[in-house]
Every structure is written in structure tokens, then in C-alpha cells.
Design a protein around this motif. Structure first.
Motif, mmCIF file in Angstrom:
data_model
loop_
_atom_site.group_PDB
_atom_site.id
_atom_site.type_symbol
_atom_site.label_atom_id
_atom_site.label_comp_id
_atom_site.label_asym_id
_atom_site.label_seq_id
_atom_site.Cartn_x
_atom_site.Cartn_y
_atom_site.Cartn_z
ATOM 1 N N THR A 247 0.833 -1.206 0.000
ATOM 2 C CA THR A 247 0.000 0.000 0.000
ATOM 3 C C THR A 247 0.869 1.257 0.000
ATOM 4 O O THR A 247 0.342 2.367 0.003
ATOM 5 C CB THR A 247 -0.926 0.016 1.230
ATOM 6 O OG1 THR A 247 -0.129 -0.100 2.423
ATOM 7 C CG2 THR A 247 -1.910 -1.134 1.177
ATOM 8 N N ASP B 230 -3.951 3.011 6.784
ATOM 9 C CA ASP B 230 -4.203 3.053 5.339
ATOM 10 C C ASP B 230 -2.941 2.748 4.537
ATOM 11 O O ASP B 230 -3.022 2.374 3.371
ATOM 12 C CB ASP B 230 -4.765 4.418 4.938
ATOM 13 C CG ASP B 230 -3.863 5.565 5.368
ATOM 14 O OD1 ASP B 230 -3.019 5.350 6.255
ATOM 15 O OD2 ASP B 230 -4.008 6.676 4.824
ATOM 16 N N ALA B 231 -1.769 2.925 5.135
ATOM 17 C CA ALA B 231 -0.499 2.590 4.490
ATOM 18 C C ALA B 231 0.331 1.789 5.484
ATOM 19 O O ALA B 231 0.741 2.310 6.525
ATOM 20 C CB ALA B 231 0.242 3.860 4.064
ATOM 21 N N ARG C 59 3.052 2.868 -2.322
ATOM 22 C CA ARG C 59 3.441 2.813 -3.734
ATOM 23 C C ARG C 59 4.272 4.016 -4.161
ATOM 24 O O ARG C 59 4.972 3.950 -5.165
ATOM 25 C CB ARG C 59 2.191 2.716 -4.604
ATOM 26 C CG ARG C 59 1.313 1.498 -4.313
ATOM 27 C CD ARG C 59 0.150 1.415 -5.271
ATOM 28 N NE ARG C 59 -0.711 0.278 -4.981
ATOM 29 C CZ ARG C 59 -1.733 0.310 -4.149
ATOM 30 N NH1 ARG C 59 -2.028 1.447 -3.519
ATOM 31 N NH2 ARG C 59 -2.477 -0.758 -3.928
ATOM 32 N N ASP D 239 3.400 8.322 -0.066
ATOM 33 C CA ASP D 239 2.777 7.334 0.827
ATOM 34 C C ASP D 239 3.722 6.991 1.980
ATOM 35 O O ASP D 239 3.289 6.820 3.133
ATOM 36 C CB ASP D 239 2.446 6.057 0.055
ATOM 37 C CG ASP D 239 1.351 6.271 -0.975
ATOM 38 O OD1 ASP D 239 0.563 7.218 -0.815
ATOM 39 O OD2 ASP D 239 1.296 5.480 -1.934
#
Length: 225
Positions: free
Chosen positions: A153, A175-176, A155, A159
Motif C-alpha cells: 500500500t 491506510d499505508a 506505492r 505514501d
């Protein structure tokens, strides 16, 4: 606990450390810059990637030479590795060199007669600078591990920076998240450092506020509300 007094630092070792702290700080920045170029530059970006690799290798060689010289000048042999465990860890993991900022600050203070910052200001300044440099280093390292990994996640480097900020502040949005073993090892290390740095900043700031309010109360006349 032993009452044995701490062995004095040999004069030659102290002189070497005093002369090399600032150059080594510059080498640390060169190392971080070179590593950033290696990680962020496109694969075909030559000769910049080769130059960056040469800078990283040269900086690390300088760190190794400094460690070897201090080991020899200390006269402690294998005990130097244990008594200077942070230097040993930083030699193996050069991206952790921001953790040595406090030693650089101490060395610089010895060279000047300017008034020093208060204890609270020193702690907050050191912790804040360390958090920024450590977060940037961790973002680079985890992006290096995660880019192109299956199911990742993280990428883009953006991020990775977002992940580092969430991890350092112990927010952890989720989320990451790193999925590779190397990325997770970096995450565990950053979480431990983040807790320590955040505790240092909040603790020092709270103590400073208590001291300010205490001085204000002492200035008030007796019986006033």
C-alpha cells in the motif's frame, strides 16, 4: 549496582571526537542525500545514481574509519563496543545517525561561549530535529523495501512520508502499512523511537508549563485569587 567510578576518557580520544563531530555530521547529511537519490531517482538516471552510490559508500567508509580510530584510542578493546552501543548500532545502520545529534550538540557547545538553551528547550529541540531526520530516513528506507512489492500500500514516496508521520506520532491510521519483512522491521524500530521521542517532547513541554505557572503563582501577592 557497582560503585566503581567511570574510567576517564583518554585525552587523545576526546581530542579526536572534538575534531571529528562536525565533519561526521556533514558526512551523515551526504550519506542521507546520496541514499535519497539512490532510492528516488529513476533506474535509468545515470550518472546520478552511480555518483550517489559512491557518496554513500565513501560516507560509510568514513564512519567505519572513525569507529576504528575511536576503538583504538579508547584502549578498551571489546568493552568499547558495549559502552558505545549506540555508535555500534549506527555504524551497522547508518540511517540511524540522527540519534547522535545530542552528541554533536554537546561538542558544538564546548566550542562556544554562547549561553546554552534551557534543559527543556534542548530536549525539545533535539527530539524534534531527530524526529524529522529519523522520519525522513525511515520513509526512504521503507519506500526502498515496499516499492514494487506484491500487495504493498506504500506505492509512492508520498505514501512513505505519510506512513512515517503516522507511525512517529503513534496515530497509525492503517491506510499505508508495510508488507515486506524489511519494511516491517523498519516500522517496529520507528515505532519504538517514536514513542521515546514523543514522550521526551511532551514530558519536557509539560514540565516547562508547570515551571512557568509556578513562577506566575509565586509573583502573585498573598491572598490574591
Amino acid at each position: 549496582m557497582s560503585d566503581r567510578p567511570t574510567a576517564p576518557v583518554p585525552a587523545r580520544l576526546e581530542g579526536w571526537e572534538r575534531r571529528t563531530e562536525v565533519p561526521l555530521l556533514a558526512a551523515s547529511l551526504v550519506f542521507l542525500t546520496g541514499y535519497a537519490v539512490r532510492v528516488l531517482a529513476p533506474v535509468g538516471a545515470q550518472p546520478w545514481r552511480d555518483i550517489a552510490f559512491a557518496l554513500v559508500a565513501a560516507a560509510w567508509l568514513l564512519f567505519a574509519v572513525d569507529y576504528g580510530v575511536r576503538l583504538r584510542l579508547s584502549g578498551q578493546g571489546a568493552r568499547f563496543v558495549h559502552s558505545h552501543w549506540l555508535d555500534t548500532v549506527v555504524l551497522l545502520l547508518p540511517l540511524l545517525r540522527p540519534l547522535r545529534l545530542v552528541q554533536v550538540y554537546t561538542a558544538l557547545q564546548k566550542r562556544t561561549d554562547r549561553p546554552r538553551l534551557s534543559l527543556y528547550a534542548r530536549v525539545m529541540t533535539y527530539a524534534s530535529l531527530t524526529a524529522v531526520l529519523l522520519g525522513f530516513s525511515a520513509a526512504l528506507a521503507v519506500y526502498h523495501q515496499e516499492q514494487g512489492a506484491s500487495g504493498s500500500t506504500i506505492r509512492t514516496f508520498g505514501d512513505a512520508v505519510w506512513w512515517a508521520c503516522a507511525t512517529l506520532t503513534t496515530v497509525g491510521y492503517g491506510d499505508a502499512v508495510p508488507v515486506t519483512p524489511g519494511g516491517r522491521a523498519i516500522a517496529a524500530l520507528l515505532m519504538a523511537c517514536g514513542l521515546a521521542l514523543l514522550g521526551a517532547v511532551t514530558g519536557s513541554f509539560s514540565s516547562w508549563l508547570v515551571e512557568v505557572f509556578k513562577r506566575e503563582d509565586e509573583k502573585r501577592p498573598p491572598g490574591s485569587v
